[in-house]
Design a protein around this motif. Structure first.
Motif, PDB file in Angstrom:
ATOM      1  N   GLU A   1       0.808  -1.221   0.000  1.00  8.91           N
ATOM      2  CA  GLU A   1       0.000   0.000   0.000  1.00  8.91           C
ATOM      3  C   GLU A   1       0.840   1.270   0.000  1.00  8.91           C
ATOM      4  OE1 GLU A   1      -2.542  -0.502   3.350  1.00  8.91           O
ATOM      5  OE2 GLU A   1      -3.617  -2.199   2.466  1.00  8.91           O
ATOM      6  N   ARG A   2       2.152   1.138  -0.115  1.00  7.27           N
ATOM      7  CA  ARG A   2       3.019   2.313  -0.130  1.00  7.27           C
ATOM      8  C   ARG A   2       4.150   2.075  -1.114  1.00  7.27           C
ATOM      9  NH1 ARG A   2       6.722   2.397   5.295  1.00  7.27           N
ATOM     10  NH2 ARG A   2       7.708   4.033   4.084  1.00  7.27           N
ATOM     11  N   ASP A   3       4.760   3.163  -1.553  1.00  9.65           N
ATOM     12  CA  ASP A   3       5.945   3.037  -2.389  1.00  9.65           C
ATOM     13  C   ASP A   3       7.139   2.675  -1.518  1.00  9.65           C
ATOM     14  OD1 ASP A   3       4.554   3.679  -4.702  1.00  9.65           O
ATOM     15  OD2 ASP A   3       4.981   5.829  -4.519  1.00  9.65           O
ATOM     16  N   GLN A   4       8.081   1.966  -2.099  1.00 10.53           N
ATOM     17  CA  GLN A   4       9.280   1.574  -1.377  1.00 10.53           C
ATOM     18  C   GLN A   4      10.090   2.817  -1.015  1.00 10.53           C
ATOM     19  OE1 GLN A   4      11.689  -1.205  -3.511  1.00 10.53           O
ATOM     20  NE2 GLN A   4      13.228  -1.379  -1.918  1.00 10.53           N
ATOM     21  N   PRO A   5      10.464   2.959   0.255  1.00 11.72           N
ATOM     22  CA  PRO A   5      11.172   4.177   0.671  1.00 11.72           C
ATOM     23  C   PRO A   5      12.678   4.079   0.435  1.00 11.72           C
ATOM     24  CG  PRO A   5      10.773   2.803   2.575  1.00 11.72           C
ATOM     25  CD  PRO A   5      10.132   2.099   1.395  1.00 11.72           C
ATOM     26  N   ALA A   6      13.333   5.219   0.352  1.00  6.91           N
ATOM     27  CA  ALA A   6      14.781   5.296   0.457  1.00  6.91           C
ATOM     28  C   ALA A   6      15.120   5.406   1.940  1.00  6.91           C
ATOM     29  CB  ALA A   6      15.315   6.501  -0.300  1.00  6.91           C
ATOM     30  N   LEU A   7      16.268   4.834   2.342  1.00  4.13           N
ATOM     31  CA  LEU A   7      16.639   4.788   3.749  1.00  4.13           C
ATOM     32  C   LEU A   7      18.049   5.323   3.936  1.00  4.13           C
ATOM     33  CD1 LEU A   7      15.456   1.119   4.449  1.00  4.13           C
ATOM     34  CD2 LEU A   7      14.145   3.221   4.825  1.00  4.13           C
ATOM     35  N   PRO A   8      18.275   6.123   4.948  1.00  2.43           N
ATOM     36  CA  PRO A   8      19.642   6.590   5.215  1.00  2.43           C
ATOM     37  C   PRO A   8      20.468   5.483   5.848  1.00  2.43           C
ATOM     38  CG  PRO A   8      18.158   7.378   6.919  1.00  2.43           C
ATOM     39  CD  PRO A   8      17.297   6.674   5.902  1.00  2.43           C
ATOM     40  N   ALA A   9      21.760   5.509   5.601  1.00  2.00           N
ATOM     41  CA  ALA A   9      22.692   4.583   6.240  1.00  2.00           C
ATOM     42  C   ALA A   9      23.925   5.378   6.656  1.00  2.00           C
ATOM     43  CB  ALA A   9      23.071   3.442   5.299  1.00  2.00           C
ATOM     44  N   SER A  10      24.647   4.871   7.607  1.00  2.00           N
ATOM     45  CA  SER A  10      25.808   5.585   8.127  1.00  2.00           C
ATOM     46  C   SER A  10      26.956   5.569   7.130  1.00  2.00           C
ATOM     47  CB  SER A  10      26.253   4.968   9.454  1.00  2.00           C
ATOM     48  OG  SER A  10      26.681   3.632   9.254  1.00  2.00           O
ATOM     49  N   GLY A  11      27.918   6.445   7.363  1.00  2.00           N
ATOM     50  CA  GLY A  11      29.125   6.446   6.563  1.00  2.00           C
ATOM     51  C   GLY A  11      28.942   6.919   5.138  1.00  2.00           C
ATOM     52  N   GLY A  12      27.989   7.823   4.911  1.00  2.00           N
ATOM     53  CA  GLY A  12      27.807   8.371   3.575  1.00  2.00           C
ATOM     54  C   GLY A  12      27.121   7.440   2.601  1.00  2.00           C
ATOM     55  N   LEU A  13      26.310   6.510   3.101  1.00  2.00           N
ATOM     56  CA  LEU A  13      25.575   5.575   2.251  1.00  2.00           C
ATOM     57  C   LEU A  13      24.088   5.881   2.287  1.00  2.00           C
ATOM     58  CD1 LEU A  13      27.245   2.174   3.240  1.00  2.00           C
ATOM     59  CD2 LEU A  13      27.883   3.733   1.378  1.00  2.00           C
TER      60      LEU A  13
ATOM     61  N   ALA B   1      28.575  -3.515   3.205  1.00  2.00           N
ATOM     62  CA  ALA B   1      27.567  -4.537   3.487  1.00  2.00           C
ATOM     63  C   ALA B   1      27.046  -4.425   4.913  1.00  2.00           C
ATOM     64  CB  ALA B   1      28.139  -5.925   3.232  1.00  2.00           C
ATOM     65  N   SER B   2      27.944  -4.325   5.881  1.00  2.00           N
ATOM     66  CA  SER B   2      27.488  -4.296   7.275  1.00  2.00           C
ATOM     67  C   SER B   2      26.667  -3.050   7.572  1.00  2.00           C
ATOM     68  CB  SER B   2      28.682  -4.396   8.230  1.00  2.00           C
ATOM     69  OG  SER B   2      29.601  -3.349   8.027  1.00  2.00           O
ATOM     70  N   ARG B   3      27.049  -1.898   7.016  1.00  2.00           N
ATOM     71  CA  ARG B   3      26.271  -0.679   7.263  1.00  2.00           C
ATOM     72  C   ARG B   3      24.934  -0.724   6.538  1.00  2.00           C
ATOM     73  NH1 ARG B   3      29.395   3.663   5.220  1.00  2.00           N
ATOM     74  NH2 ARG B   3      31.090   2.305   4.558  1.00  2.00           N
ATOM     75  N   GLY B   4      24.921  -1.303   5.348  1.00  2.00           N
ATOM     76  CA  GLY B   4      23.645  -1.474   4.647  1.00  2.00           C
ATOM     77  C   GLY B   4      22.713  -2.417   5.384  1.00  2.00           C
ATOM     78  N   VAL B   5      23.267  -3.522   5.881  1.00  2.00           N
ATOM     79  CA  VAL B   5      22.461  -4.478   6.646  1.00  2.00           C
ATOM     80  C   VAL B   5      21.936  -3.828   7.922  1.00  2.00           C
ATOM     81  CG1 VAL B   5      22.564  -6.624   7.986  1.00  2.00           C
ATOM     82  CG2 VAL B   5      23.534  -6.539   5.678  1.00  2.00           C
ATOM     83  N   GLN B   6      22.776  -3.070   8.620  1.00  2.00           N
ATOM     84  CA  GLN B   6      22.335  -2.404   9.846  1.00  2.00           C
ATOM     85  C   GLN B   6      21.189  -1.446   9.581  1.00  2.00           C
ATOM     86  OE1 GLN B   6      26.063  -0.739  11.061  1.00  2.00           O
ATOM     87  NE2 GLN B   6      26.632  -2.494  12.311  1.00  2.00           N
ATOM     88  N   ALA B   7      21.292  -0.667   8.500  1.00  2.00           N
ATOM     89  CA  ALA B   7      20.240   0.300   8.186  1.00  2.00           C
ATOM     90  C   ALA B   7      18.927  -0.399   7.868  1.00  2.00           C
ATOM     91  CB  ALA B   7      20.672   1.179   7.013  1.00  2.00           C
ATOM     92  N   LEU B   8      18.984  -1.451   7.057  1.00  2.00           N
ATOM     93  CA  LEU B   8      17.758  -2.160   6.696  1.00  2.00           C
ATOM     94  C   LEU B   8      17.181  -2.903   7.889  1.00  2.00           C
ATOM     95  CD1 LEU B   8      15.650  -3.006   4.697  1.00  2.00           C
ATOM     96  CD2 LEU B   8      17.223  -4.748   3.800  1.00  2.00           C
ATOM     97  N   THR B   9      18.046  -3.440   8.736  1.00  2.00           N
ATOM     98  CA  THR B   9      17.575  -4.135   9.943  1.00  2.00           C
ATOM     99  C   THR B   9      16.815  -3.186  10.847  1.00  2.00           C
ATOM    100  OG1 THR B   9      19.411  -5.711   9.852  1.00  2.00           O
ATOM    101  CG2 THR B   9      18.318  -5.422  11.983  1.00  2.00           C
ATOM    102  N   SER B  10      17.356  -1.999  11.082  1.00  2.45           N
ATOM    103  CA  SER B  10      16.678  -1.024  11.942  1.00  2.45           C
ATOM    104  C   SER B  10      15.312  -0.666  11.392  1.00  2.45           C
ATOM    105  CB  SER B  10      17.541   0.232  12.080  1.00  2.45           C
ATOM    106  OG  SER B  10      18.749  -0.060  12.740  1.00  2.45           O
ATOM    107  N   TRP B  11      15.243  -0.450  10.083  1.00  2.03           N
ATOM    108  CA  TRP B  11      13.955  -0.110   9.481  1.00  2.03           C
ATOM    109  C   TRP B  11      12.971  -1.265   9.617  1.00  2.03           C
ATOM    110  CZ3 TRP B  11      11.398  -2.160   5.133  1.00  2.03           C
ATOM    111  CH2 TRP B  11      10.308  -1.409   4.668  1.00  2.03           C
ATOM    112  N   ALA B  12      13.419  -2.484   9.331  1.00  2.24           N
ATOM    113  CA  ALA B  12      12.514  -3.638   9.337  1.00  2.24           C
ATOM    114  C   ALA B  12      11.998  -3.955  10.739  1.00  2.24           C
ATOM    115  CB  ALA B  12      13.224  -4.853   8.753  1.00  2.24           C
TER     116      ALA B  12
END
Length: 200
Positions: free
Chosen positions: A16-28, A125-136
């Motif tokens: 029911e929503r568009d896929q969001p963009a998510l911030p990640a640490s370290g300039g990602l 990879a680890s910073r991307g995983v951390q960002a997606l984990t927090s959101w999920a």
């Protein structure tokens, strides 16, 4: 007969929503894939190391573009949710993180990721995983995220541990790779909150 336990996350939460963009640490930044990313996906899948851990190989840019279209469709089908991990300034594709095998009602999904060859060794990879984990876990409300990797893939194990995924054990002969059956390490992250038994 009605279920006694309410859905952990309401079906339709993604669709029911568009896929969001998510911030990640370290300039990602994590953003939805675009068809224009197809050359970057194709190039990444020409890398022998990436091919070693994946069952699929992109034979052309057009095939990579078709994958991206499928990834975009699967967001609305609530089957998987795939993000490009990009440099926040240049928008260059550095890797991918994804939730696979999504079961919203059960509050569970599987984490997956890869890093483009030129971006390795930078914590992408680890910073991307951390960002997606927090959101999920924190925003969507999923309860458990699993992460598996071949026991021979030591780099992936380091990513999992850096992202806070506790090692839970070994799944014997669990996944067929090109060189045969591999034992798989199982890691998981659990939401910090306790579920409300009333379902409210």
């Amino acid at each position: 007969m009605p279920y006694k336990i309410s859905d952990v996350v309401r079906p339709g939460t993604f669709a029911e929503r568009d896929q969001p963009a998510l911030p990640a640490s370290g300039g990602l930044r994590l953003r939805p894939w675009d068809p224009e990313d197809a050359p970057a996906v194709y190039a990444a899948f020409q890398d022998p190391l990436l091919q070693r851990w994946h069952a699929r190989v992109a034979d052309s840019v057009d095939e990579a573009r078709a994958w991206i279209e499928t990834w975009r469709e699967e967001w609305y089908e609530e089957k998987s949710a795939q993000w490009a991990v990009v440099d926040a300034d240049s928008d260059a594709v550095l890797g991918r993180v994804a939730l696979r095998m999504i079961a919203l009602g059960d509050g569970q999904a599987e984490m997956a990721y890869w890093t483009a060859p030129g971006a390795r060794g930078r914590g992408v990879a680890s910073r991307g995983v951390q960002a997606l984990t927090s959101w999920a876990l924190d925003e969507v409300g999923l309860h458990r995220l699993e992460l598996t990797h071949s026991t021979e893939n030591e780099a992936s194990c380091r990513v999992a541990l850096r992202a806070g995924y506790a090692a839970e054990g070994t799944k014997r002969s669990a996944l067929l790779h090109e060189d045969g059956w591999h034992d798989m390490h199982l890691h998981a992250r659990i939401a910090a909150r306790e579920p409300d038994p009333s379902g409210t």
